[in-house]
Design a protein around this motif. Structure first.
Motif, PDB file in Angstrom:
ATOM      1  N   MET A  25      36.346  41.833  35.325  1.00  0.00           N
ATOM      2  CA  MET A  25      37.732  41.430  35.522  1.00  0.00           C
ATOM      3  C   MET A  25      38.319  42.145  36.730  1.00  0.00           C
ATOM      4  SD  MET A  25      40.989  41.793  32.987  1.00  0.00           S
ATOM      5  CE  MET A  25      41.371  43.425  33.567  1.00  0.00           C
ATOM      6  N   PHE A  61      36.698  34.268  41.590  1.00  0.00           N
ATOM      7  CA  PHE A  61      36.503  34.652  40.188  1.00  0.00           C
ATOM      8  C   PHE A  61      35.087  34.295  39.767  1.00  0.00           C
ATOM      9  CE2 PHE A  61      41.109  33.951  40.432  1.00  0.00           C
ATOM     10  CZ  PHE A  61      41.590  35.092  39.818  1.00  0.00           C
ATOM     11  N   ASP A  99      37.026  34.831  33.337  1.00  0.00           N
ATOM     12  CA  ASP A  99      37.521  35.863  34.247  1.00  0.00           C
ATOM     13  C   ASP A  99      38.914  35.493  34.762  1.00  0.00           C
ATOM     14  OD1 ASP A  99      37.461  38.198  35.787  1.00  0.00           O
ATOM     15  OD2 ASP A  99      36.581  37.167  37.501  1.00  0.00           O
ATOM     16  N   SER A 105      42.180  37.682  33.768  1.00  0.00           N
ATOM     17  CA  SER A 105      42.986  38.231  34.859  1.00  0.00           C
ATOM     18  C   SER A 105      44.434  37.777  34.753  1.00  0.00           C
ATOM     19  CB  SER A 105      42.399  37.813  36.208  1.00  0.00           C
ATOM     20  OG  SER A 105      41.116  38.363  36.385  1.00  0.00           O
TER      21      SER A 105
END
Length: 197
Positions: A1, A50, A55, A59
């Motif tokens: 992340m 990403f 992810d 995020s």
């Protein structure tokens, strides 16, 4: 992340687009194909920013948690009295989501809790974050004799957050067509009428 402080402008744009898709279509609607179409660039370009769909969502939720924590910390740190702080917490949430409706996915968590352990933790973290800021203010209002003490503070927090969630559901169901801040103020006044001694 990706850490919040390292989020680039492009990553922020991707997260916002992902939030809009999830708010309108749910987690199932968030595909790299749909995201690329919304962003007007190729699917492969998304993977430059990403590593996966998860992810992106993690995020987004991490960014939201940081924004909420900062916003609510400022409200709590103000010189206002306890009731004014309670009102400010409610108003700040309406103001934030009024300008950032793509973050509504975190309010509803439609399908997110079933997606992965990481997403589950992020969503629960946001809920706990709101409780962390709200409970002490409610407890203070009860201690000062402003709000009823007939209801446990934690249960009162659930009622307040549930009321806010219902407001946001109505707003989303109405396709964001009514004034969220105005409706939020009306709902907050109704809450105060029920809570105050």
């Amino acid at each position: 992340m990706i850490a919040t402080k390292e989020i680039s402008t492009r990553q922020q744009e991707i997260m916002e687009a992902a939030g809009r898709i999830m708010t309108s279509e749910g987690i199932g609607g968030l595909t790299t194909k749909n995201l690329a179409k919304a962003m007007n660039f190729s699917e492969s370009a998304i993977y430059r920013h990403f590593s996966s769909k998860e992810d992106i969502v993690i995020s987004l939720l991490g960014f939201l948690a940081n924004e909420m924590d900062e916003l609510l910390t400022k409200v709590i740190a103000s010189e206002a009295d306890s009731q004014a702080k309670f009102e400010a917490i409610f108003k700040s949430q309406c103001q934030f989501f009024s300008t950032h409706p793509h973050f509504l996915v975190a309010v509803f968590s439609d399908g997110l809790l079933d997606e992965s352990v990481h997403l589950n933790k992020k969503v629960l973290g946001i809920m706990n974050l709101k409780m962390k800021h709200l409970e002490p203010v409610l407890a203070r209002c009860q201690k000062e004799g402003i709000f009823t003490s007939d209801v446990d503070t934690q249960q009162l927090s659930y009622i307040v957050l549930g009321t806010f969630r219902l407001l946001m559901f109505r707003w989303r169901a109405a396709k964001f067509e009514f004034d969220l801040i105005k409706e939020g103020n009306l709902m907050m006044k109704s809450l105060l009428a029920l809570l105050m001694i």
